[in-house]
Design a protein around this motif. Structure first.
Motif, mmCIF file in Angstrom:
data_model
loop_
_atom_site.group_PDB
_atom_site.id
_atom_site.type_symbol
_atom_site.label_atom_id
_atom_site.label_comp_id
_atom_site.label_asym_id
_atom_site.label_seq_id
_atom_site.Cartn_x
_atom_site.Cartn_y
_atom_site.Cartn_z
ATOM 1 N N ILE A 103 0.678 -1.269 -0.026
ATOM 2 C CA ILE A 103 -0.196 -0.089 -0.150
ATOM 3 C C ILE A 103 0.838 1.277 0.118
ATOM 4 O O ILE A 103 0.583 2.270 -0.677
ATOM 5 C CB ILE A 103 -0.977 0.107 1.330
ATOM 6 C CG1 ILE A 103 -1.892 -1.343 1.193
ATOM 7 C CG2 ILE A 103 -1.441 1.367 1.335
ATOM 8 C CD1 ILE A 103 -2.726 -1.346 2.308
ATOM 9 N N LEU A 104 1.747 1.264 0.893
ATOM 10 C CA LEU A 104 2.753 2.514 0.972
ATOM 11 C C LEU A 104 3.716 2.969 -0.142
ATOM 12 O O LEU A 104 3.665 3.706 -0.656
ATOM 13 C CB LEU A 104 3.693 2.261 2.378
ATOM 14 C CG LEU A 104 3.099 2.778 3.735
ATOM 15 C CD1 LEU A 104 4.149 2.510 4.659
ATOM 16 C CD2 LEU A 104 2.759 4.301 3.490
ATOM 17 N N LEU A 105 4.250 1.679 -1.102
ATOM 18 C CA LEU A 105 4.664 2.007 -2.066
ATOM 19 C C LEU A 105 3.863 2.421 -3.188
ATOM 20 O O LEU A 105 4.326 3.471 -4.017
ATOM 21 C CB LEU A 105 5.491 0.726 -2.650
ATOM 22 C CG LEU A 105 6.551 0.125 -1.660
ATOM 23 C CD1 LEU A 105 6.863 -1.523 -2.169
ATOM 24 C CD2 LEU A 105 7.738 0.923 -2.051
ATOM 25 N N ARG A 106 2.850 1.892 -3.344
ATOM 26 C CA ARG A 106 1.695 2.618 -4.187
ATOM 27 C C ARG A 106 1.323 3.941 -3.972
ATOM 28 O O ARG A 106 1.409 4.847 -4.862
ATOM 29 C CB ARG A 106 0.450 1.816 -4.437
ATOM 30 C CG ARG A 106 -0.277 2.056 -5.616
ATOM 31 C CD ARG A 106 -1.270 0.811 -5.961
ATOM 32 N NE ARG A 106 -0.583 -0.461 -6.331
ATOM 33 C CZ ARG A 106 -0.451 -0.525 -7.612
ATOM 34 N NH1 ARG A 106 -0.969 0.231 -8.391
ATOM 35 N NH2 ARG A 106 0.309 -1.654 -8.010
ATOM 36 N N GLN A 107 1.028 4.149 -2.821
ATOM 37 C CA GLN A 107 0.883 5.671 -2.455
ATOM 38 C C GLN A 107 2.137 6.624 -2.631
ATOM 39 O O GLN A 107 2.042 7.763 -3.026
ATOM 40 C CB GLN A 107 0.337 5.939 -0.927
ATOM 41 C CG GLN A 107 -0.865 5.202 -0.884
ATOM 42 C CD GLN A 107 -1.055 5.124 0.834
ATOM 43 O OE1 GLN A 107 -0.637 5.298 1.735
ATOM 44 N NE2 GLN A 107 -2.549 4.722 1.110
ATOM 45 N N PHE A 108 3.161 6.115 -2.180
ATOM 46 C CA PHE A 108 4.566 6.990 -2.219
ATOM 47 C C PHE A 108 4.773 7.527 -3.941
ATOM 48 O O PHE A 108 5.027 8.339 -4.080
ATOM 49 C CB PHE A 108 5.424 6.066 -1.754
ATOM 50 C CG PHE A 108 7.104 6.872 -1.995
ATOM 51 C CD1 PHE A 108 7.387 7.903 -1.222
ATOM 52 C CD2 PHE A 108 7.875 6.232 -2.980
ATOM 53 C CE1 PHE A 108 8.632 8.288 -1.323
ATOM 54 C CE2 PHE A 108 9.069 6.840 -3.306
ATOM 55 C CZ PHE A 108 9.417 7.949 -2.587
ATOM 56 N N ALA A 109 4.442 6.325 -4.624
ATOM 57 C CA ALA A 109 4.725 6.425 -6.150
ATOM 58 C C ALA A 109 3.668 7.439 -6.632
ATOM 59 O O ALA A 109 4.118 8.297 -7.521
ATOM 60 C CB ALA A 109 4.738 5.070 -6.849
#
Length: 547
Positions: A521-527
């Protein structure tokens, strides 16, 4: 003669009981010794790899039941709880997500509102340009009634001037008159219309950008909600399997207690632990249902849609659910794309520069600032001169309505505001303050978003370390369960220690799956926030591609 057979039977029963317990101990020990765990010597070098399921941290399942003539539900639970698969994935979850994404884009209230708002702003652009370029023609018709009008004086005066008027004219206006007129207005320069065009264009650009943002956010938000639902389902499956094993354990303790081979305290502790697990099961079921309701609310997809049945079928077991979480998180692919931004050498200034160049969120901030400044121009628009063409065509006096007889004029008008009580100074100051507020708001929004990106970067780094430690913790907890069981059989530890270690093992598995999902989830939001979003399912008409 009677005492000897009874004693013999009792001793024989005790030997059988001890023999059964010994078989149970050897089976469990064999399973736990052969577990498959990642090499913790290289745990510190981990780089978000494809997560193995927590089922893979155990080797072949132990034979909970001594008899192998037929399968027992507890055997199936133990086999799933102690799965021997080294890695697990479920690519079908990506097909389900693609179907959910497309259906949500079509039915989501937020997407529909964004689309309708874009259409509305498009219509407003036409309206503002039509007001600026097209002549305006108004028609008025009125029934007038004059008060205290002296008709006799008017008649006598006109008669004195022209005695033949009564003979030549068949109609004279009285106290009740039906009047009509046409008004023409052609704006050559009008500040209010120019400001309206600027505002409508910026509002349309902002609405278009907002639709793109909602589409991108749809991917991140749906990814988060679906991940939460899968983790809740995994926790429930994990607990159900543990409950089945605990039920068998309580049954064995009860049998030992009936044969005077187990204490009542051991039985009560086993029963209490089972009751606690069953209570946790009820809570986990509620969490899963809540997560599913959140999905329904966000997607607006009916509950009887076949896609939900497909999803539930794919999440019907602990092993499959863990595979879905692994495949859906796609940590390896995500980290490879973002590794340049996640390095320790990457500064916040580097992230900020990339954000300012690429992010749709920054484009929104810029458009909002420009719109605020254009809106501020409305405070002084009435202080500007106006140049326009005015035309009038009215009904002639003393003619009937049905005669359609009129007279008119056309003129070029320049209107210059000279004095309005000093509003020029106050309106100019109001405009300046509104413009400064928009600049401060822009700075605040950029700072907040960049800080959010930097915080997510730190959180991802921390979760990587947590993930590594959870792998080690899971290995340690498994070893504790193995030793606790062995010590309990040798009467060197209490039932409470054994049950506590087993419950901690359940938590260790759940925590690892939660961390896996959170990283995805965090990787997708960060990107997405940074301006380099991860691939999302394609749409029939992708607004990002058509603009």
């Amino acid at each position: 003669m009677i005492v000897t057979p009874i004693t013999h039977n009792r001793l024989s029963t005790k030997r059988d009981t001890k023999f059964s317990v010994l078989i149970l101990f050897l089976s469990f020990s064999w399973a736990t010794w052969s577990l498959f765990l990642p090499n913790t010597a290289n745990a510190g070098d981990i780089k978000i790899q494809e997560i193995q399921t927590t089922d893979s941290f155990f080797s072949d399942p132990p034979s909970i039941i001594a008899s192998t003539s037929q399968k027992h539900p507890t055997e199936a639970a133990a086999k799933e709880f102690f799965s021997s698969k080294n890695s697990c994935s479920e690519p079908d979850i990506l097909k389900i997500y693609s179907a959910l994404f497309k259906q949500t884009w079509e039915s989501s209230p937020e997407i529909q509102i964004a689309e309708k708002l874009k259409e509305q702003k498009s219509a407003e652009i036409y309206t503002s340009w039509a007001k600026r370029l097209s002549p305006k023609v108004d028609f008025e018709i009125a029934q007038k009634h004059y008060l205290n009008k002296d008709i006799s004086e008017d008649t006598s005066t006109e008669d004195a001037i022209n005695p033949l008027l009564l003979k030549d004219s068949e109609y004279k206006d009285g106290r009740d008159v039906t009047d009509w007129n046409f008004d023409l207005d052609i704006p050559l320069y009008r500040r209010t219309l120019s400001v309206g065009i600027d505002i409508s264009k910026l509002e349309y650009q902002l609405a278009t950008n907002n639709l793109e943002i909602k589409t991108r956010e749809l991917d991140t938000r749906l990814h988060e909600l679906l991940s939460n639902y899968m983790v809740a389902s995994y926790n429930l499956h994990n607990l159900k399997n543990s409950i089945l094993i605990s039920q068998e354990h309580v049954h064995n303790i009860q049998r030992g207690y009936d044969l005077r081979d187990q204490t009542k305290l051991a039985l009560l502790r086993a029963q209490t632990n089972l009751t606690e697990l069953e209570a946790r099961k009820d809570l986990n079921e509620q969490e899963r249902d809540t997560a599913f309701r959140d999905l329904l609310d966000f997607t607006a997809i009916p509950e009887n849609n076949p896609t939900w049945s497909w999803l539930k079928e794919l999440l019907k077991s602990e092993k499959q659910t863990a595979g879905c979480i692994n495949s859906f998180s796609a940590l390896t692919t995500s980290y490879e794309k973002l590794q340049n931004f996640l390095r320790k050498s990457t500064t916040n200034a580097t992230l900020r520069d990339f954000f300012l160049r690429n992010s749709l969120l920054y484009k929104k901030i810029l458009l909002e600032r420009k719109l605020a400044k254009s809106t501020a121009d409305q405070y002084t628009q009435s202080e500007w001169p106006e140049l326009f063409v005015r035309g009038e065509f009215d009904k002639k006096e003393d003619t009937r309505l049905e005669d359609y007889s009129g007279k008119g004029s056309i003129s070029l008008v320049l209107s210059v505001p000279l004095f309005s009580g000093g509003t020029l100074v106050s309106n100019t100051k109001t405009k300046d303050m509104a413009s400064k507020i928009s600049s401060i708001q822009e700075f605040s929004d950029v700072l907040r978003t960049v800080n959010s990106i930097a915080n997510k970067k730190k959180t991802i780094t921390s979760l990587q370390e947590v993930f590594t430690k959870q792998l080690i913790h899971l290995q340690q907890q498994q070893e504790i369960v193995r030793l606790s069981f062995k010590s309990y059989q040798l009467k060197q530890t209490s039932m409470q220690d054994l049950l506590t270690s087993k419950n901690k093992l359940i938590d260790a598995k759940n925590f690892l799956m939660r961390t896996t999902a959170d990283l995805g989830i965090l990787l997708r939001q960060f990107a997405w926030e940074l301006g380099t979003p991860l691939p999302a399912p394609s749409l029939p008409l992708d607004p990002v591609e058509t603009e």
